[in-house]
Design a protein around this motif. Structure first.
Motif, PDB file in Angstrom:
ATOM      1  N   LEU A 104      -7.321  -4.505   6.446  1.00 37.21           N
ATOM      2  CA  LEU A 104      -6.955  -3.338   5.642  1.00 37.21           C
ATOM      3  C   LEU A 104      -6.497  -3.780   4.253  1.00 37.21           C
ATOM      4  O   LEU A 104      -6.930  -3.239   3.232  1.00 37.21           O
ATOM      5  N   GLY A 105      -5.613  -4.784   4.231  1.00 36.58           N
ATOM      6  CA  GLY A 105      -5.101  -5.287   2.961  1.00 36.58           C
ATOM      7  C   GLY A 105      -6.229  -5.797   2.080  1.00 36.58           C
ATOM      8  O   GLY A 105      -6.318  -5.468   0.893  1.00 36.58           O
ATOM      9  N   LEU A 106      -7.117  -6.592   2.678  1.00 35.33           N
ATOM     10  CA  LEU A 106      -8.233  -7.164   1.915  1.00 35.33           C
ATOM     11  C   LEU A 106      -9.170  -6.077   1.392  1.00 35.33           C
ATOM     12  O   LEU A 106      -9.546  -6.071   0.226  1.00 35.33           O
ATOM     13  N   SER A 107      -9.531  -5.152   2.279  1.00 35.87           N
ATOM     14  CA  SER A 107     -10.569  -4.203   1.898  1.00 35.87           C
ATOM     15  C   SER A 107     -10.057  -3.146   0.922  1.00 35.87           C
ATOM     16  O   SER A 107     -10.816  -2.622   0.118  1.00 35.87           O
ATOM     17  N   LEU A 108      -8.748  -2.854   0.988  1.00 33.08           N
ATOM     18  CA  LEU A 108      -8.247  -1.803   0.097  1.00 33.08           C
ATOM     19  C   LEU A 108      -7.581  -2.345  -1.172  1.00 33.08           C
ATOM     20  O   LEU A 108      -7.400  -1.601  -2.126  1.00 33.08           O
ATOM     21  N   ALA A 109      -7.238  -3.628  -1.180  1.00 33.75           N
ATOM     22  CA  ALA A 109      -6.558  -4.207  -2.348  1.00 33.75           C
ATOM     23  C   ALA A 109      -7.255  -3.861  -3.662  1.00 33.75           C
ATOM     24  O   ALA A 109      -6.596  -3.515  -4.643  1.00 33.75           O
ATOM     25  N   PRO A 110      -8.602  -3.940  -3.724  1.00 34.95           N
ATOM     26  CA  PRO A 110      -9.266  -3.670  -5.001  1.00 34.95           C
ATOM     27  C   PRO A 110      -9.079  -2.235  -5.499  1.00 34.95           C
ATOM     28  O   PRO A 110      -9.265  -1.966  -6.677  1.00 34.95           O
ATOM     29  N   PHE A 111      -8.709  -1.324  -4.594  1.00 38.03           N
ATOM     30  CA  PHE A 111      -8.635   0.071  -5.010  1.00 38.03           C
ATOM     31  C   PHE A 111      -7.232   0.519  -5.385  1.00 38.03           C
ATOM     32  O   PHE A 111      -7.014   1.649  -5.769  1.00 38.03           O
ATOM     33  N   ILE A 133      -1.827  -5.568  15.491  1.00 38.90           N
ATOM     34  CA  ILE A 133      -1.306  -5.084  14.214  1.00 38.90           C
ATOM     35  C   ILE A 133      -1.716  -6.024  13.080  1.00 38.90           C
ATOM     36  O   ILE A 133      -2.235  -5.582  12.067  1.00 38.90           O
ATOM     37  N   SER A 134      -1.477  -7.335  13.279  1.00 37.51           N
ATOM     38  CA  SER A 134      -1.650  -8.246  12.138  1.00 37.51           C
ATOM     39  C   SER A 134      -3.118  -8.438  11.753  1.00 37.51           C
ATOM     40  O   SER A 134      -3.431  -8.521  10.559  1.00 37.51           O
ATOM     41  N   MET A 159      -1.455 -11.183   6.833  1.00 36.43           N
ATOM     42  CA  MET A 159      -1.471  -9.750   6.538  1.00 36.43           C
ATOM     43  C   MET A 159      -0.609  -9.438   5.308  1.00 36.43           C
ATOM     44  O   MET A 159      -1.034  -8.716   4.398  1.00 36.43           O
ATOM     45  N   VAL A 160       0.599 -10.008   5.272  1.00 37.60           N
ATOM     46  CA  VAL A 160       1.493  -9.757   4.135  1.00 37.60           C
ATOM     47  C   VAL A 160       0.827 -10.201   2.833  1.00 37.60           C
ATOM     48  O   VAL A 160       0.830  -9.475   1.834  1.00 37.60           O
ATOM     49  N   GLY A 161       0.208 -11.388   2.855  1.00 34.05           N
ATOM     50  CA  GLY A 161      -0.452 -11.903   1.656  1.00 34.05           C
ATOM     51  C   GLY A 161      -1.600 -11.019   1.197  1.00 34.05           C
ATOM     52  O   GLY A 161      -1.790 -10.804   0.009  1.00 34.05           O
ATOM     53  N   SER A 162      -2.349 -10.485   2.175  1.00 31.28           N
ATOM     54  CA  SER A 162      -3.488  -9.651   1.798  1.00 31.28           C
ATOM     55  C   SER A 162      -3.022  -8.343   1.148  1.00 31.28           C
ATOM     56  O   SER A 162      -3.704  -7.758   0.336  1.00 31.28           O
TER      57      SER A 162
END
Ligand code: ZN
Length: 275
Positions: free
Chosen positions: A131-138, A124-125, A205-208
């Protein structure tokens, strides 16, 4: 109508989360075999697998053998359903809401697995971090915009996408490194493992997802609630000092509070400091 659909969607996903909670820590496939009673192995028919309703209709017992079904199943379903409802109210409909739904559901699974087994599965983590990193910009989740000032100056012409990606990355580092450092120092001093690697990766994960402010707020809230509960348990003599209390559920709680109230808490905090 939208609220009802969000709730329904959340209940159905919640039913799947129950499968993950039981099977992931045991290394079993979440797709096969289909859901069955743990005692009599009877496969559960689709009409006995309707979130909450089936549990009530069956009065919490297996149709085949009468084995009691854990209260946890409807509780996880309801929790997830209510979170989805809340997310749609808070974030509207769209990609941002979907991302937060995935985030909340992962945290629910992590919480229950950590309670039961004192582990946080990498399955999960680690993808969660990506996921967090790659989608954050969008997504323009409110906590993901502002960078520390000097960093903003370092990259003066960075567009919003790059800024969001950088914020997500700094969040990943600021979330995981402090926990790793505390765990490392504690281990050197006391020769016992204080902070599991699972907690470190969870905070990555939370930070991302929540950016650097969200990561720091989550650690603060997690440490605060964790120590309050820990002290209470020791005072009430329900807990031995040497036994490890899983930290993951408190971090997950901190992250969920941050999702919904992070912006308010941070503004309030900065306000009291007159910043
Ligand atoms: Zn049964």
């Amino acid at each position: 109508m939208i609220a009802f659909l969000a709730l329904l969607f959340g209940l159905i996903v919640g039913s799947f989360l129950n499968v993950c909670i039981v099977r992931l820590p045991r290394g079993r496939s979440i797709a096969n075999p289909p859901s069955h009673c743990p005692r009599c192995r009877t496969p559960i028919k689709f009409y006995d697998n309707i979130p909450i309703i089936s549990f009530l209709l069956l009065r919490g017992k297996c149709r085949g053998c009468g084995e009691p079904i854990s209260w946890r199943y409807p509780i996880v379903e309801l929790m997830n359903g209510l979170f989805y409802l809340w997310i749609v109210r808070e974030f509207g409909l769209g990609g941002e809401a979907l991302l937060m739904m995935a985030f909340c559901s992962s945290l629910i699974v992590i919480t229950f697995i950590d309670f039961d087994h004192q582990i946080i599965p990498d399955v999960i983590s680690l993808p969660g971090m990506l996921l967090g990193l790659s989608l954050a910009p969008f997504f323009m989740y409110p906590l993901t915009d502002p960078l520390p000032f000097h960093l903003g100056r370092l990259v003066p012409h960075a567009g919003p996408y790059f800024t969001a990606l950088l914020n997500s990355f700094i969040g990943l580092i600021l979330g995981s490194v402090p926990l790793f450092a505390i765990g490392w120092i504690w281990e050197k001093l006391r020769h016992v493992e204080a902070m599991g690697g699972g907690d470190v990766k969870l905070m990555g994960m939370v930070g991302s997802f929540l950016g650097w402010k969200g990561a720091l707020l989550t650690i603060m809230l997690g440490a605060l609630t964790g120590s309050v509960v820990g002290v209470l348990l020791i005072v009430l003599k329900r807990h031995k000092m040497e036994k490890v209390i899983p930290f993951g559920p408190f971090l997950a709680l901190g992250a969920l509070v941050t999702v919904f109230y992070g912006q308010d808490i941070i503004s309030w905090y900065l306000g009291t400091l007159h910043l």
